[in-house]
Every structure is written in structure tokens, then in C-alpha cells.
Design a protein around this motif. Structure first.
Motif, short mmCIF file in Angstrom:
data_model
loop_
_atom_site.label_atom_id
_atom_site.label_comp_id
_atom_site.label_asym_id
_atom_site.label_seq_id
_atom_site.Cartn_x
_atom_site.Cartn_y
_atom_site.Cartn_z
N THR A 72 0.81 -1.22 0.00
CA THR A 72 0.00 0.00 0.00
C THR A 72 0.84 1.27 0.00
O THR A 72 0.34 2.35 -0.26
CB THR A 72 -0.95 0.01 1.22
N GLY A 127 -1.49 -1.89 4.52
CA GLY A 127 -1.68 -0.70 5.34
C GLY A 127 -0.99 -0.72 6.69
O GLY A 127 -0.71 0.32 7.26
N SER A 128 -0.67 -1.91 7.21
CA SER A 128 -0.10 -1.89 8.55
C SER A 128 0.97 -2.95 8.86
O SER A 128 1.22 -3.23 10.02
CB SER A 128 -1.20 -1.93 9.60
#
Lengths: 130, 179
Positions: free
Chosen positions: A75, A86-87
Motif C-alpha cells: 500500500t 496498510g499496517s
């Protein structure tokens, strides 16, 4: 006379080998090579984050300092870091291919823990699996 | 579930705070070398830091496993014997920059007092130092250093190696923070 010389030589050789072993095998042994290690866990990036957000201690006991493989969409790509799903923060020793942005990849790396400031799991010494 | 909600709430509030400057690739180094003995130093290039320029609040988090050493055995000893990173996987700092005014930050930078709580190896200690804070483009650069002793954090240095490890450990940090 000749026998004595052979014994002396043998002793010197053994001592030399022992010294070399201690020096290169213990004191200055090679560190882990994550890229060469086989992964102990393979899982989707989102699942890794979920495990960490649910129970950090348990997740640490499963993954901390282990070589793991995560799958997910890249991402973000910035310098030597790719962010997956995202994480999951993956830092590379060699600059990663920026073309992997928005693509689904499998990244192998060493899990170094959970960062509460950003809610991210961090991996270092990463490589992209072809 | 509750934790996910808290995380989401945290993310939502951090988005609202436009004055928040952050980095995920901050550099934290420590050195405990003694002259004429082998260098004892480790570096973490993936420390996270956040600075709220409205309040001066600063938070730093460094994962202990992220500290890398030139010598593999030293890294092993650091993790297993000294900081016990399996048990205490992170070091955190929560504190405040006194008198920070973003509008007055310059490219050459000024000195500001940073003070707060440093937590590592399960112990929390107050630390304070003078940091240099400058502005380059739209980024804020915070650098500084301070000293701690292993004893303050209940880290025991065995007598056999105590001559080779400095009593005072120097910690330097450098964060390039972006909005």
C-alpha cells in the motif's frame, strides 16, 4: 626425534584450529541470514496485524524474532520501506522494487514487534519472494 | 475488538490533528565503548516518532530487536543477556519539548529542552536533554543525545566484561518528521 616433532606439529595444529573456531565460530560468527532462512510462519498480512492487535504477548511468543512470510497488497513504498496491507511495515536492506506498489506480494522478513504509535507490525531484513 | 476500536479512534484523532509530525524511520544509536577496547554500539533505523507541534508532546518507540550490531555475538548478548528483548520488546519515550513554536523554526535550528519518561527493560526513568530542532522544507528535524547508565534500568553488566563496557551509555537520536 622425528616423533617429537610430529607431536609438536599436531599440538600446534589442534590449538590453531581451536583458536580459529573460537574466533570465527563464536566471537565473530556470521549473523543470521534472514533471506536464506526458511520461514516458520506464512500468513496474510492482515492476519498478522489482527493477531497483534488482539493479544500482543501471545503474538510476540509466536512471531517475535522469527522469520515469517506475509502476503498482501503493497500500500506504500518509500525508500527502503514497503508497507503491506496498510499496517505491516517491511524494511529492506537492499532497496526494494517500487514497481510492487499496489500489487499483491509475499514478503519474507524477521518480525521485530508491534509499534503502538502507528498500530503497525514491523519486519526487518525483508526480501520479496519471487 | 475493543483494541481495534481504540486503534481506529487513535488513527482518527491523529488524522484530525494536522499539527502532528511523524516518522517511522527514525534513527536511534547507542554507544557504550571504552577507549582501546572493541566498539560497543548498536543502531536502530526503524524507530517511530511523533511530535505534536501544537502542544510540544513527543513520543518515540524503538523496537529492541531492531537494534543492529556489527558483531553478531554482541547483538545476541544485547538481546538475550542485557535488555532481554523477548521479555521487554520495546523502548519508549513520552515527553515534551519546551517552548516549541513551529513558526519560529529555522533551517539552522535552535536548542530546545526535551524531557520526559524513558521506559526500557521494564523500568521507567526521567530523562532530559537539549535537542536541536530545525526545519527543512516541510519537514522538522529533531536531533540530540543523552546519557543513561545500565544500572538505572536494572541491567546488570557481568564483572568479567564490565571493564569493556562504559558506565555511561550514550544515546543519540535523529528524527526527520513529516506531516
Amino acid at each position: 626425534m622425528k616423533k617429537k616433532l610430529t607431536i609438536t606439529l599436531a599440538v600446534v595444529l589442534v590449538l590453531g584450529a581451536a583458536a580459529a573456531y573460537v574466533y570465527y565460530g563464536v566471537l565473530y560468527k556470521e549473523g543470521r541470514n534472514i533471506a536464506q532462512e526458511a520461514a516458520t510462519h506464512t500468513l496474510p498480512a492482515a492476519k498478522l496485524v489482527e493477531t497483534y492487535t488482539t493479544n500482543q504477548q501471545q503474538a510476540d511468543s509466536l512471531y517475535l524474532n522469527k522469520t515469517i512470510e506475509v502476503q498482501g497488497v503493497v500500500t506504500a513504498a518509500q525508500d527502503s520501506v514497503l508497507t503491506v496491507a496498510g499496517s505491516v511495515f517491511c524494511s529492506f536492506d537492499q532497496l526494494p522494487d517500487r514497481a510492487s506498489l499496489n500489487k499483491t506480494v509475499t514478503i519474507k522478513g524477521r518480525c521485530i514487534g508491534f509499534d503502538e504509535l502507528f498500530g503497525e507490525v514491523k519486519l526487518d531484513q525483508c526480501t520479496i519472494k519471487p | 475488538m475493543e483494541r481495534i476500536f481504540v486503534t481506529l479512534l487513535f488513527l482518527a484523532t491523529s488524522c484530525l490533528y494536522a499539527q502532528k509530525y511523524t516518522t517511522k524511520t527514525g534513527v536511534v544509536k547507542f554507544e557504550a565503548s571504552v577507549p582501546s577496547f572493541e566498539e560497543i554500539a548498536g543502531e536502530n533505523k526503524t524507530a517511530s516518532a511523533a511530535l505534536d507541534t501544537a502542544t510540544g508532546d513527543m513520543a518515540v518507540l524503538a523496537l529492541m530487536k531492531g537494534f543492529r550490531f556489527k558483531v553478531a555475538l554482541m547483538e545476541e548478548h544485547f538481546n538475550e543477556n542485557y535488555v532481554e528483548s523477548d521479555k521487554y520488546p520495546k523502548a519508549t519515550f513520552k515527553g515534551k519539548v519546551t517552548g516549541l513554536d513551529v513558526a519560529k523554526l529555522t533551517a539552522t535550528g535552535g536548542s530546545y529542552t526535551v524531557s520526559g519518561d524513558l521506559t526500557l527493560h521494564g523500568k521507567t526513568k526521567k530523562v532530559s536533554d537539549s535537542a536541536k530542532i530545525s526545519k527543512s522544507g516541510d519537514k522538522i528535524v529533531v536531533t540530540g543525545e543523552f546519557e543513561v547508565t545500565p544500572a538505572e534500568f536494572d541491567i546488570e553488566i557481568p564483572a568479567v566484561v564490565s571493564k569493556k563496557v562504559a558506565d555511561k551509555v550514550k544515546i543519540t537520536y535523529s528524527f526527520t518528521l513529516a506531516k
